[in-house]
Motif scaffolding. Sequence first.
Motif, mmCIF file in Angstrom:
data_model
loop_
_atom_site.group_PDB
_atom_site.id
_atom_site.type_symbol
_atom_site.label_atom_id
_atom_site.label_comp_id
_atom_site.label_asym_id
_atom_site.label_seq_id
_atom_site.Cartn_x
_atom_site.Cartn_y
_atom_site.Cartn_z
ATOM 1 N N CYS A 24 10.961 0.236 2.620
ATOM 2 C CA CYS A 24 9.854 1.175 2.767
ATOM 3 C C CYS A 24 8.853 0.608 3.769
ATOM 4 C CB CYS A 24 9.138 1.420 1.440
ATOM 5 S SG CYS A 24 10.127 2.289 0.205
ATOM 6 N N VAL A 25 8.207 1.499 4.523
ATOM 7 C CA VAL A 25 7.159 1.137 5.474
ATOM 8 C C VAL A 25 5.817 1.553 4.878
ATOM 9 C CG1 VAL A 25 6.360 1.292 7.853
ATOM 10 C CG2 VAL A 25 8.783 1.581 7.332
ATOM 11 N N VAL A 26 4.845 0.638 4.893
ATOM 12 C CA VAL A 26 3.525 0.891 4.327
ATOM 13 C C VAL A 26 2.494 0.757 5.444
ATOM 14 C CG1 VAL A 26 1.838 0.230 2.573
ATOM 15 C CG2 VAL A 26 4.284 -0.022 2.114
ATOM 16 N N ALA A 27 1.581 1.714 5.537
ATOM 17 C CA ALA A 27 0.469 1.686 6.485
ATOM 18 C C ALA A 27 -0.826 1.489 5.708
ATOM 19 C CB ALA A 27 0.406 2.982 7.294
ATOM 20 N N LEU B 154 10.943 -4.476 0.578
ATOM 21 C CA LEU B 154 12.401 -4.496 0.464
ATOM 22 C C LEU B 154 12.782 -4.681 -1.002
ATOM 23 C CD1 LEU B 154 15.124 -4.480 2.024
ATOM 24 C CD2 LEU B 154 14.985 -6.977 2.037
ATOM 25 N N TRP B 155 13.583 -3.752 -1.507
ATOM 26 C CA TRP B 155 14.121 -3.832 -2.867
ATOM 27 C C TRP B 155 15.591 -4.206 -2.810
ATOM 28 C CZ3 TRP B 155 10.118 -0.553 -1.925
ATOM 29 C CH2 TRP B 155 9.106 -0.448 -2.888
ATOM 30 N N GLU B 156 15.994 -5.071 -3.740
ATOM 31 C CA GLU B 156 17.409 -5.382 -3.949
ATOM 32 C C GLU B 156 17.694 -5.185 -5.436
ATOM 33 O OE1 GLU B 156 20.730 -8.926 -3.303
ATOM 34 O OE2 GLU B 156 18.597 -9.332 -3.039
ATOM 35 N N GLY B 157 18.423 -4.135 -5.759
ATOM 36 C CA GLY B 157 18.649 -3.822 -7.159
ATOM 37 C C GLY B 157 17.394 -3.234 -7.786
ATOM 38 N N GLY B 158 17.146 -3.566 -9.039
ATOM 39 C CA GLY B 158 15.992 -3.026 -9.742
ATOM 40 C C GLY B 158 14.860 -4.011 -9.894
ATOM 41 N N GLY B 159 14.845 -5.076 -9.111
ATOM 42 C CA GLY B 159 13.800 -6.081 -9.225
ATOM 43 C C GLY B 159 12.532 -5.689 -8.484
ATOM 44 N N ALA B 160 11.610 -6.643 -8.426
ATOM 45 C CA ALA B 160 10.341 -6.422 -7.717
ATOM 46 C C ALA B 160 10.581 -6.431 -6.211
ATOM 47 C CB ALA B 160 9.335 -7.509 -8.095
ATOM 48 N N PRO B 161 9.772 -5.687 -5.440
ATOM 49 C CA PRO B 161 9.980 -5.640 -3.979
ATOM 50 C C PRO B 161 9.512 -6.924 -3.317
ATOM 51 C CG PRO B 161 8.054 -4.356 -4.579
ATOM 52 C CD PRO B 161 8.678 -4.783 -5.870
ATOM 53 N N GLU B 162 10.126 -7.205 -2.201
ATOM 54 C CA GLU B 162 9.733 -8.346 -1.372
ATOM 55 C C GLU B 162 8.895 -7.828 -0.204
ATOM 56 O OE1 GLU B 162 11.809 -11.831 1.403
ATOM 57 O OE2 GLU B 162 13.021 -10.577 0.068
ATOM 58 N N LYS B 163 7.671 -8.348 -0.053
ATOM 59 C CA LYS B 163 6.746 -7.877 0.972
ATOM 60 C C LYS B 163 6.915 -8.685 2.245
ATOM 61 C CE LYS B 163 1.815 -6.995 1.815
ATOM 62 N NZ LYS B 163 0.446 -7.065 1.230
#
Length: 239
Positions: A151-154, A117-126
């Motif tokens: 995003c969904v990651v497999a 999960l992205w909020e703005g231009g920061g690092a994603p939260e897993k």
Amino acid sequence: MLGCRCLLWLLAVAFSLVPRVQALAPQDLEEEEEHEIPQSPLPAVLCDYDSCRHLQVPCHELQRAGPRACLCPGLSSAAQPPAPPRLGEVRVVAEDGRAEVRWCAPSSPVHQYWLLLWEGGGAPEKGPLLNSTVRRAELEGLKPGGAYVVCVVAANAAGESSVPGLGGEGPGGAGGPAFGPCGPVSVPPRPRSLVHAAVGVGAALALLSCGALVWHFCLRQRCGCPRRPRPAARTSAGL
């Protein structure tokens, strides 16, 4: 004389058995032909497998558990990382600050999933790790009026699926495919916050109107109100 009688008796017995053997012979042949005809195999059917179904049992397990053989969709090699999943519906519940994310499995062996999960231009939260049967997960703690990218990651033993724009500004600025693993999540403002904003704007307008009226009356009291000059009174004399 006795020998002739025995010979005649043997001939009579032999001739009496010949019709019985001839009558049974066609039936025996038919039975043998029935045993020799091969039975046609049952037509193969597709397994009851849906790549977008939540808690879907893997297809190879359905093949073993079913009463008859079924066909599974083709998968890539287990020695390669899985292909990206396909993001499905994202249902946002603004009142609770959460969103339900759905996706479809790729045509690859998968051991687990997780969300980014992205909020703005920061690092994603897993998000937490999910097993291979899961096709639905929830995002919590979303802010009213916020804009996110999910995003969904497999992943399997060979690696994890690719994410467009990972490591840069996020997938939102990368312009990923329309049916890729990522998509935007827009959280509308809460209905209560809209009501409070409307009330606040109305109160501010009312205060401004009252202030303008007070200022107008005070200005008239200080400066005085100009009066119109009265017309000169006409005398009736000389008429």
